[in-house]
Design a protein around this motif. Structure first.
Motif, PDB file in Angstrom:
ATOM      1  N   GLU B 282      -3.723   2.997  -8.413  1.00 32.75           N
ATOM      2  CA  GLU B 282      -3.525   3.526  -7.194  1.00 32.75           C
ATOM      3  C   GLU B 282      -4.939   3.877  -6.498  1.00 32.75           C
ATOM      4  O   GLU B 282      -5.780   4.451  -6.938  1.00 32.75           O
ATOM      5  N   CYS B 283      -4.802   3.462  -4.987  1.00 30.70           N
ATOM      6  CA  CYS B 283      -6.222   3.433  -4.462  1.00 30.70           C
ATOM      7  C   CYS B 283      -6.561   5.168  -4.264  1.00 30.70           C
ATOM      8  O   CYS B 283      -6.011   6.047  -3.974  1.00 30.70           O
ATOM      9  N   PHE B 284      -7.851   5.059  -4.976  1.00 30.17           N
ATOM     10  CA  PHE B 284      -8.560   6.256  -5.161  1.00 30.17           C
ATOM     11  C   PHE B 284      -9.366   6.808  -3.815  1.00 30.17           C
ATOM     12  O   PHE B 284      -9.788   8.212  -3.897  1.00 30.17           O
ATOM     13  N   VAL B 285      -9.164   6.097  -2.750  1.00 32.24           N
ATOM     14  CA  VAL B 285      -9.742   6.668  -1.609  1.00 32.24           C
ATOM     15  C   VAL B 285      -8.502   7.229  -0.955  1.00 32.24           C
ATOM     16  O   VAL B 285      -9.146   8.401  -0.163  1.00 32.24           O
ATOM     17  N   CYS B 286      -7.495   6.801  -0.784  1.00 31.27           N
ATOM     18  CA  CYS B 286      -6.564   7.383   0.042  1.00 31.27           C
ATOM     19  C   CYS B 286      -5.288   7.929  -0.767  1.00 31.27           C
ATOM     20  O   CYS B 286      -4.341   8.620  -0.130  1.00 31.27           O
ATOM     21  N   GLY B 287      -5.394   7.944  -2.076  1.00 32.01           N
ATOM     22  CA  GLY B 287      -4.459   8.323  -2.980  1.00 32.01           C
ATOM     23  C   GLY B 287      -3.205   7.502  -2.824  1.00 32.01           C
ATOM     24  O   GLY B 287      -2.245   8.321  -3.054  1.00 32.01           O
ATOM     25  N   LYS B 289      -1.686   6.260   0.016  1.00 31.85           N
ATOM     26  CA  LYS B 289      -1.184   6.405   1.108  1.00 31.85           C
ATOM     27  C   LYS B 289      -1.420   5.025   2.136  1.00 31.85           C
ATOM     28  O   LYS B 289      -0.733   4.919   2.905  1.00 31.85           O
ATOM     29  N   GLY B 290      -2.321   4.575   1.467  1.00 36.00           N
ATOM     30  CA  GLY B 290      -2.831   3.335   2.667  1.00 36.00           C
ATOM     31  C   GLY B 290      -4.131   3.559   3.362  1.00 36.00           C
ATOM     32  O   GLY B 290      -4.040   4.568   3.973  1.00 36.00           O
ATOM     33  N   CYS B 291      -5.096   2.802   3.275  1.00 33.51           N
ATOM     34  CA  CYS B 291      -6.305   2.959   3.899  1.00 33.51           C
ATOM     35  C   CYS B 291      -6.942   1.806   3.974  1.00 33.51           C
ATOM     36  O   CYS B 291      -6.445   0.484   3.423  1.00 33.51           O
ATOM     37  N   GLN B 292      -8.170   1.613   4.823  1.00 33.35           N
ATOM     38  CA  GLN B 292      -8.900   0.121   4.795  1.00 33.35           C
ATOM     39  C   GLN B 292      -9.461  -0.328   3.581  1.00 33.35           C
ATOM     40  O   GLN B 292      -9.339  -1.428   3.417  1.00 33.35           O
ATOM     41  N   VAL B 293      -9.768   0.703   2.552  1.00 32.28           N
ATOM     42  CA  VAL B 293     -10.175   0.112   1.234  1.00 32.28           C
ATOM     43  C   VAL B 293      -9.162  -0.686   0.667  1.00 32.28           C
ATOM     44  O   VAL B 293      -9.379  -1.893   0.099  1.00 32.28           O
ATOM     45  N   CYS B 294      -8.136  -0.101   0.733  1.00 31.30           N
ATOM     46  CA  CYS B 294      -6.846  -0.882  -0.054  1.00 31.30           C
ATOM     47  C   CYS B 294      -6.201  -1.669   0.700  1.00 31.30           C
ATOM     48  O   CYS B 294      -5.136  -2.347   0.523  1.00 31.30           O
ATOM     49  N   LYS B 295      -6.594  -2.104   2.057  1.00 31.49           N
ATOM     50  CA  LYS B 295      -5.828  -2.815   3.007  1.00 31.49           C
ATOM     51  C   LYS B 295      -4.425  -2.328   3.058  1.00 31.49           C
ATOM     52  O   LYS B 295      -3.559  -3.202   3.185  1.00 31.49           O
TER      53      LYS B 295
END
Ligand SMILES: [Zn+2]
Lengths: 879, 359
Positions: B282-287, B289-295
Motif C-alpha cells: 500500500e502506497c507509503f506516501v499517501c497511505g 489514498k492515491g498520489c503521484q508516486v503510486c500513480k
C-alpha cells in the motif's frame, strides 16, 4: 493483449460486476491489466488526484443522446457542394442531419433509399471526441447554422466515438442494428489491456481470459472450449469433394511440426466483415482487411490458434494435374521466399517452411508468402494475417504476381510448430506478429483442428460459400498428456495450507484440469487440459500444479506465517563487512562515495591508462559503453570531470570491481578502491575566502587515517616515478609489511590535460582491496601512561636530500621506548640556514615507563638523539 | 588620629560611589588602599606612636582597611555586572548569517539503501552472500530454469561479452556464452552448491541475502537503466512454505516501509520460482489514498518472489522432494525513487554532487 469486454461476455456471464472488479480479479491471478479503455460503457469519474486502481481512458456514451438510427433519404445540401443532407429516423422522430462523410457522399441526391442505412446518431448535447481535431479532444455537440441549414446533431465516425484514433467516414452499422436502441447498449464496450506472462500463452485469447475469469469468479463458461472446437461435421453447409481427395500433407520433421490441419471452403465472396466484427477487431488492435482475413484473425483472437489462409486455386495451378501436396520442412540455408509484405527473405535452416512440390509457400507460423495469399481484386490489398498495423500506416504492397480475379476458394491451415524455431525466425527476420507471438510461446497442437473449423465457420458466415467435407489432419506427434500426482502433503509442504483431495480437485477442475483420486486414495491424479503447454512432468509438474492450486485458491487466502524452519548456523561475510568498514572510514575522513557504470570505452580510459585487452561487449548499447572498465581511477575522474563546475572542492572515492579479460573465459573481477581529491582544503564562507588547495599531503593524511582505521601497521611510503598517470616527483607507493597495496600522488600534468579538471592539482589514489584485505590487522592498543610525560622541541638542519622518514626513524630508534611520540611541526627553508638545506622541527614526547622522568634523564636522551642525527645524516642542531 | 581615620574612610567611601568602570575601580584601589595611600601612611606611622596608642590606632586603621576592602569588593562586583550587562546588551550578531561549513563525506545513496535492506535482513537471519558480476549463461539462465531460447529470456534483455576473436554474436561458446548477469540469482546456485558441498548427503539449511549490481540491455531513460542494484533473499530448508514466504515478506515490509502497510500478492511468473508472485505494498506516501508516486493506484510494486523451482533446488544440490525454499528480489534504487521521490533513475550513476549531497 487487448480484450473487448463484449467479446468476453460471449463466453462468460459478467453481469453485476464492475469493469474494475473484473480487472482486479485478472490482475491478482497474474493477468495484469495495464489499462482500461472505455468505448461506450459508463466510465467511472475520478476527481483530480482521487485514487483509482487502474489507468483508464476513453469515454462512456450517453444513453439518451447516442442511439442507433437509420438514414432513409440522402439529399443534396442547397448551398454546399461537399455536404449532404440526411433524412434520418432515430426511433422516435425524423431528424435532418448534415454530413460531409466521404462514405455517404456517393449517395448524395439519391433520394429515398431502398434499404435504409443504419448509423450511430448523436443528438444535441452529446459528448464526443472532436472528429476534426488533432488527437482526442472532447467536445459537446452544439446547435449551429451551417451554410444556412440548422445543424444540431450528427452521424458519428469511429474517431468521434473513441473506437479508433482516426477515421475517414461515418460508421455504417450492420443491417440488423435496432433503430432507437441506445448505442451504449448495442455496442458499448470496455477494452482490457492485459500483459500476458511468458507461461500464460494459453491466455492470449478471449476464451483463455474467459476461462481464467470463470475459475477465479467461480462462474460457468457459457461454452466450454471443448464445445467451441467445432468439427467440420457441425458446419452448416458442406458440399462437394472432400478435402482429403484434393490435398495431402507431408510433415518431414514432426519435432518441428507436430501437427498440420487444413480445411477448404469454396465460392466465398470477399467483402468487408460485418461491422460488429470489424469493431471488435479494431478494439483488439487488429486492422480489418476483408471477411476472409478477418475470419482467420478473429478465430485466432478468440481461441488462440493462429490460422493461415491460402488461395486454393493458386495451389491447384502450381500442382498442375497432380494432387496438391503440402510439405513442411526446415528451410535450406540461403533459400529465398517473398513474404506477403513484399520482402524477399534469405532463409536459414532454423526457419520452417510450408511448401508444395514447386517450392516454399509461407514462413511457417510467422508470415505467409505473397504468391499464394488471399487476393481481393477490388482492393488489391494483401493478406495481412497477424501484421500489426497502425491506423495511419499504408498496407505494404509487394505483389509477386498480379491475379485478375479475387480469391474464391480458400485452403485454411491450422498447425503447431516448435516454439524455438518460431521464436528465432521471428527475431531473425524482425517479424513480430500475432501468430509468432503465440507460436513462440507454445500453442498446444490439440487446438489446430478447432481453430481451422472455427475459421471455416466464420468464413461461411461472413463470406458465404460452402465448406468442403472433412479436414486433412496430419498429426504425427501428439504430445503426451501432462499428468501429475499430488498429495495433501505436497500442498502442505509447498504452500503451507491443508486442503483435502476433494478441495484440491474442485480448485483445479475450475481450470479444466481432470482430477481423479488414485486407487489407494492417497493422491490426486491430475491431467492438464489440452490447451495447456505449461504443465511439466514429475516434480516440475507437481510444482506447476501447485501454482495453479495457489492461484485458484487465491494468494490472498494463503495464511501469513512465521518460518518454523531451523535458523541455519550464522556465518558472517568478512569480505563484505571489511569493505563496508572501509567505506565508513573513507566517509569519516571526508570522502564522498560515487558509483559509476561498469561499462566504459577504451577512449575514455586511455586518457589515463593504456591497456591492450578489455572485456568487450558483443552488443553494446552505445560506443561509450562498449567495454568493461579496467581502471577505477578512470571512473572516478570521469565523475570529477562531470562535476567540476558545481563545487569548490571534491573528495570522491569509489569501491568496486574492475574487469581483467581472460580469453573466452570469465574475467577476473578484482576489487579496487580509487580516490580523487581536488579543490580547496577548507570550505569557504562569508568571512573565510582564502583556502589553500588540496595537495599530496592532504591525500596522504586521509590515506594514513584510513590505514590506521583498518589497523594496519608497518606502513611505508616510497617515492615512485613508475606510474605514467602520476607526477614523477609527487607520487608514492604504499607498502604494508613491504607488500605494495596501492599508489597515490598528484595526477601527471599530461594526464590532467586530457580532462577538464580546473586549475587546482588533482590527487588520485588506487588500492588493490584483495591485497589490502589479505594483510592481518593489529588489534592491540597502547596502554595510557599514568605518569606525566615531558614535551620538548628540537630543530635540526639537514641537507634537502635527507628524507623526513629517515630522520624520524633515527629519532625513534635512538629514543627507544622513552620517546613515545614524534611529531614534525615545522619544515623551514631560508637563506640563513643555507642553500640546499632545510630545517625540521620536531615535538618529542618523553615518557618513562613507570615513573616521572627527570629533566636530566630527558636531556640525556635528547643528547643521544642529536649525536646520532649529527653522525648519520650530518644534522646540525638549530639554536 | 581617630578623626583622621574617619576622614580617610569617609572620603574614600564617598569617592567610591561615583566609580563606574573597572579602570576607575583599580585607580581607586591604588589611591585608597595602595602603598602610598593615606591609610597605608597611618600603618607605616604606627611605629612612631607610643606603646599605648599603637594597638588602638592599629586596630582602628585595620577596621578602616577591612571596611574599604569590603566596599571595593562590592563596588567591583556592581561595576562588573554593569559592564557585563552593557556588553550583553550591545554585543549582537546576525544569527541568520550562514554557518561556516566543512567538506564532509557521504555514502552513495544506493549504498545507504543497500545497508538499510541488508541490516533488516541480517536481523532476520539472512546473511550476505556476494558473487561475480560477469557470469556464464549456464549460471545466469540455464541452472535457473531458463533453457536456451526460452520465452522468459525476453524479460531480461542481456549484454553478452564478445568472444575472442570476435564473432559478432558472442556465441562461440555455443549455448554457454559469457554475459553480464541480469539478476543476482546466479548467486542462488553458487550459494546452494557451496553449502551443499559441505554435506552433500544432508545439505544444511540456507538463509542468505544476495546484493549486487545487475545489468540489462535497455535504453537509458528516466525510467530504465543498464545497471541497477538488486537484493535477493533466499531461504532453503526442509520445512519452508509459501505461507512462510508471505510471513517473511510481511515482516520485511513492515520494517522497511511502514508499520501498518497492507500487502497484496499477485500471481506472476519467474522461471526460477513456482508459484511466483509480485508484491504490491500500500502506497507509503499517501497511505493508499492515491498520489503521484503510486500513480493514483494506491499500490506500489516493490518486489517479486516465489517458491524456489524444483529444478533450481536440484541444480543447487538440494533434493526438491525433501527441501523447499523461497526467494525474493527487490531494487534499492527503485525503493529510493519511491521513498525520496527521485524522478530520474539516471541520477544514480550520474554522480552529480548536487544529487549525492541530498542523501
Ligand atoms: Zn500514493
Amino acid at each position: 493483449m487487448k480484450i473487448p469486454l463484449s467479446w468476453l461476455k460471449d463466453f462468460i456471464d459478467l453481469d453485476g460486476l464492475p469493469v474494475e472488479d473484473i480487472a482486479r480479479k485478472l490482475t491478482l491471478a497474474g493477468m495484469e491489466v495495464d489499462e482500461i479503455l472505455y468505448v461506450g460503457l459508463p466510465k467511472p469519474v475520478y476527481k483530480e488526484g482521487e485514487k483509482h486502481e487502474f489507468k483508464t481512458d476513453g469515454i462512456g456514451w450517453d444513453k439518451e443522446k447516442l442511439v442507433v438510427a437509420e438514414i432513409r433519404e440522402v439529399k443534396a445540401h442547397p448551398n454546399a457542394d461537399k455536404l449532404t443532407l440526411l433524412d434520418l429516423y432515430d426511433g422516435q422522430q425524423d431528424q435532418i442531419v448534415l454530413t460531409g462523410a466521404p462514405n455517404i457522399f456517393h449517395l448524395k441526391g439519391a433520394g429515398k433509399l431502398e434499404k435504409p442505412i443504419k448509423v450511430a446518431y448523436a443528438k444535441e448535447g452529446a459528448t464526443l471526441y472532436d472528429g476534426h481535431a488533432e488527437g482526442q479532444v472532447l467536445m459537446t455537440l452544439k446547435r449551429a447554422k451551417i451554410r444556412g441549414v440548422d445543424s444540431y446533431s450528427m452521424t458519428c465516425s469511429e474517431k468521434e466515438l473513441g473506437i479508433t484514433d482516426e477515421s475517414d467516414g461515418i460508421i455504417i452499422l450492420d443491417d440488423d442494428a435496432p433503430v432507437g436502441m441506445p448505442l451504449a447498449d448495442y455496442m458499448g464496450d470496455a477494452v482490457l489491456d492485459i500483459s500476458i506472462l511468458p507461461n500464460m500463452a494459453r491466455n492470449a485469447s478471449v476464451i483463455g481470459i474467459a476461462r481464467e475469469l470463470a475459475a477465479m469468479l467461480g462462474r460457468e463458461l457459457k461454452k466450454s472450449s471443448g464445445q467451441l472446437s467445432v468439427t467440420s461435421n457441425q458446419l452448416s453447409v458442406t458440399s462437394g469433394q472432400s478435402v482429403k481427395e484434393l490435398v495431402e500433407i507431408e510433415i518431414t520433421d514432426p519435432e518441428l511440426n507436430p501437427r498440420f490441419v487444413v480445411g477448404l471452403i469454396r465460392n466465398v465472396e470477399i467483402k468487408p466483415s460485418p461491422y460488429q466484427i470489424q469493431r471488435r477487431l479494431k478494439l483488439a488492435g487488429i486492422r480489418p482487411i476483408n471477411n476472409i482475413v478477418d475470419a482467420t484473425n478473429y478465430a485466432m483472437l478468440e481461441i488462440g490458434e493462429p490460422l493461415h489462409a491460402f488461395d486454393y486455386d493458386v495451389l491447384k495451378q502450381r500442382a498442375g494435374k497432380k494432387k496438391i501436396k503440402i510439405i513442411t520442412r526446415a528451410a535450406k540455408d540461403g533459400e529465398k521466399l517473398t513474404t506477403l509484405d513484399g520482402n524477399t527473405r534469405t532463409l536459414t535452416s532454423m526457419n520452417v517452411l510450408v511448401c508444395d512440390e514447386k517450392g516454399p509457400l509461407s514462413l511457417a507460423g510467422v508470415m505467409g508468402g505473397s504468391e499464394s495469399e488471399v487476393y481481393d481484386a477490388s482492393k488489391e490489398v494483401l493478406d495481412a494475417v497477424g501484421i500489426e498495423t497502425k491506423p495511419d500506416e499504408k498496407l505494404p504492397h509487394g505483389k509477386a504476381s498480379v491475379r485478375g480475379t479475387s480469391t474464391v476458394n480458400i485452403l485454411l491451415e491450422g498447425a503447431a510448430w516448435n516454439f524455438i524455431n518460431i521464436r528465432r525466425t521471428a527475431k531473425q527476420h524482425n517479424l513480430p506478429s500475432e501468430a509468432s507471438f503465440r507460436f513462440s510461446r507454445g500453442v498446444h497442437p490439440a487446438m489446430a483442428e478447432g481453430g481451422v473449423s472455427l475459421g471455416l465457420k466464420y468464413m461461411a458466415e461472413w463470406a458465404g460459400g460452402a465448406v468442403a467435407p472433412g479436414l486433412v489432419d496430419a498429426y504425427p506427434l501428439p504430445p503426451k498428456d501432462a499428468v501429475a500426482e499430488i498429495t495433501v502433503n505436497d500442498v502442505k509442504r509447498w504452500l503451507g495450507i491443508e486442503l483435502t483431495l476433494e478441495r484440491i480437485s474442485e480448485l483445479l477442475s475450475r481450470l479444466e484440469f481432470k482430477c481423479e483420486i488414485t486407487p489407494t486414495g492417497h493422491a490426486l491424479r491430475i491431467t492438464a487440459p489440452s490447451h495447456r503447454m505449461d504443465i511439466g512432468e514429475g516434480l516440475v509438474g507437481v510444482a506447476d500444479v501447485l501454482e495453479e492450486i495457489a492461484r485458484s485458491y487465491g494468494y490472498d487466502n494463503i495464511p501469513t506465517t512465521t518460518m518454523a524452519d531451523a535458523l541455519p548456523p550464522q556465518v558472517g561475510n568478512p569480505v563484505h563487512e571489511w569493505e563496508e568498514h572501509l567505506r565508513d572510514l573513507l566517509v569519516a575522513v571526508g570522502l564522498q562515495e560515487v558509483v559509476s557504470y561498469r561499462m566504459t570505452s577504451v577512449e575514455k580510459e586511455s586518457r589515463i591508462t593504456q591497456y591492450d585487452e578489455y572485456v568487450r561487449l558483443a552488443n553494446p548499447i552505445a560506443p561509450e559503453k562498449s567495454v568493461l572498465r579496467r581502471s577505477l581511477i578512470a571512473s572516478v575522474l570521469d565523475s570529477l570531470e562531470k562535476n567540476i563546475r558545481y563545487s569548490e572542492a571534491f573528495s570522491f572515492f569509489e569501491i568496486g570491481p574492475v574487469f581483467e579479460p581472460i580469453k573466452n573465459e570469465l574475467p577476473n573481477e578484482p576489487r579496487k578502491l580509487a580516490i580523487a581529491i581536488t579543490g580547496l582544503r577548507e570550505a569557504t564562507a562569508w568571512d573565510v575566502q582564502d583556502s589553500p588547495t588540496l595537495d599530496f599531503f592532504d591525500l596522504k593524511g586521509r590515506i594514513e587515517l584510513m590505514l590506521s582505521g583498518l589497523r594496519l601497521t608497518n606502513i611505508s611510503y616510497t617515492a615512485t616515478d613508475s606510474y605514467s598517470s602520476l607526477h614523477p616527483g609527487k607520487a608514492a607507493e604504499v607498502k604494508v609489511n613491504g607488500q605494495v597495496i596501492g599508489a597515490f600522488g598528484e595526477l601527471h600534468p599530461l594526464a590532467k590535460e586530457q580532462y577538464e579538471l580546473g586549475d587546482s592539482p588533482v590527487l588520485v589514489a588506487e588500492f588493490d582491496l584483495n591485497v589490502m584485505r589479505s594483510i592481518d590487522p593489529t588489534y592491540g592498543i597502547k596502554t595510557i601512561p599514568e605518569t606525566p610525560s615531558m614535551y620538548e622541541d628540537i630543530a635540526i638542519i639537514v641537507d634537502e636530500s635527507v628524507q623526513a622518514e629517515t630522520v624520524e626513524a633515527l629519532i625513534r630508534q635512538t629514543g627507544g621506548r622513552s620517546v613515545t611520540d614524534i611529531r614534525l611541526f615545522d619544515l623551514y627553508r631560508d637563506e640563513k640556514i643555507g642553500a640546499g638545506k632545510k630545517s625540521l622541527a620536531y615535538s618529542l614526547t618523553y615518557q618513562a615507563e613507570d615513573k616521572t622522568m627527570t629533566d636530566a634523564e630527558a636531556a640525556a636522551i635528547r643528547n643521544k638523539i642529536v649525536k646520532r642525527l649529527e653522525k648519520e645524516v650530518g644534522a646540525k642542531l638549530r639554536s | 588620629m581617630q578623626d583622621k581615620l574617619n576622614e580617610i574612610e569617609k572620603a574614600a567611601l564617598e569617592s567610591l560611589t561615583s566609580i563606574n568602570d573597572p579602570a576607575a575601580v583599580e585607580a581607586w584601589r591604588v589611591t585608597h588602599l595602595g602603598r602610598s595611600s593615606a591609610l597605608m601612611g597611618v600603618f607605616s606611622g604606627l611605629g612612631k606612636l607610643s606603646k599605648e596608642e599603637r594597638p588602638i590606632v592599629g586596630q582602628a586603621a585595620n577596621r578602616v582597611k577591612v571596611a574599604l576592602e569590603a566596599a571595593l569588593e562590592e563596588r567591583s562586583k556592581l561595576v562588573k555586572a554593569a559592564v557585563l550587562a552593557k556588553s550583553l546588551e550591545e554585543d549582537h550578531i546576525d544569527v541568520t548569517l550562514p554557518g561556516r561549513t566543512r567538506h564532509i563525506g557521504r555514502l552513495h545513496p544506493s549504498t545507504q539503501q543497500l545497508r538499510r535492506v541488508l541490516d533488516i535482513l541480517a536481523e532476520m537471519g539472512f546473511q550476505v552472500f556476494t558473487s561475480r558480476e560477469v557470469e556464464t549463461d549456464e549460471y545466469n539462465f540455464q541452472l535457473l530454469n531458463f533453457p536456451p531460447h526460452h520465452p522468459a529470456r525476453d524479460m531480461q534483455d542481456t549484454f553478452f561479452i564478445e568472444a575472442d576473436p570476435p564473432t559478432g554474436s558472442g556465441q562461440d561458446r555455443g549455448d554457454n556464452p559469457i554475459l553480464m548477469r541480469t539478476h543476482t540469482s546466479p548467486g542462488q546456485i553458487h550459494a546452494m552448491r557451496k553449502f551443499a558441498a559441505a554435506n552433500p548427503q544432508d545439505p544444511p539449511p540456507i538463509r542468505i541475502a544476495l546484493p549486487g549490481m545487475c545489468f540489462r540491455y535497455e535504453q537509458i531513460t528516466a525510467r530504465s537503466e543498464v545497471q541497477f542494484n538488486q537484493v535477493e533473499g533466499l531461504a532453503v530448508g526442509k520445512n519452508i512454505t509459501f505461507a512462510d514466504l508471505k510471513g517473511t515478506i510481511a515482516d520485511f515490509v513492515r520494517r522497511m516501509f511502514s508499520e501498518g502497510a497492507r500487502l497484496r500478492f499477485r500471481a506472476s511468473y519467474f522461471p526460477f520460482t513456482e508459484p511466483s508472485a509480485e508484491v504490491d505494498v500500500e502506497c507509503f506516501v499517501c497511505g493508499g489514498k492515491g498520489c503521484q508516486v503510486c500513480k493514483n493506484s494506491g499500490w506500489l510494486e516493490i518486489l517479486g518472489c516465489g517458491m524456489v523451482h524444483p529444478n533450481v533446488l536440484m541444480n543447487g544440490g538440494y533434493d526438491p522432494k525433501v527441501y523447499s525454499g523461497y526467494a525474493w528480489g527487490m531494487g534499492p534504487e527503485r525503493q529510493l525513487m519511491l521513498r525520496n521521490k527521485v524522478g530520474d533513475i539516471r541520477y544514480f550513476w550520474g554522480n552529480d554532487v548536487r544529487f549525492l549531497e541530498q542523501f
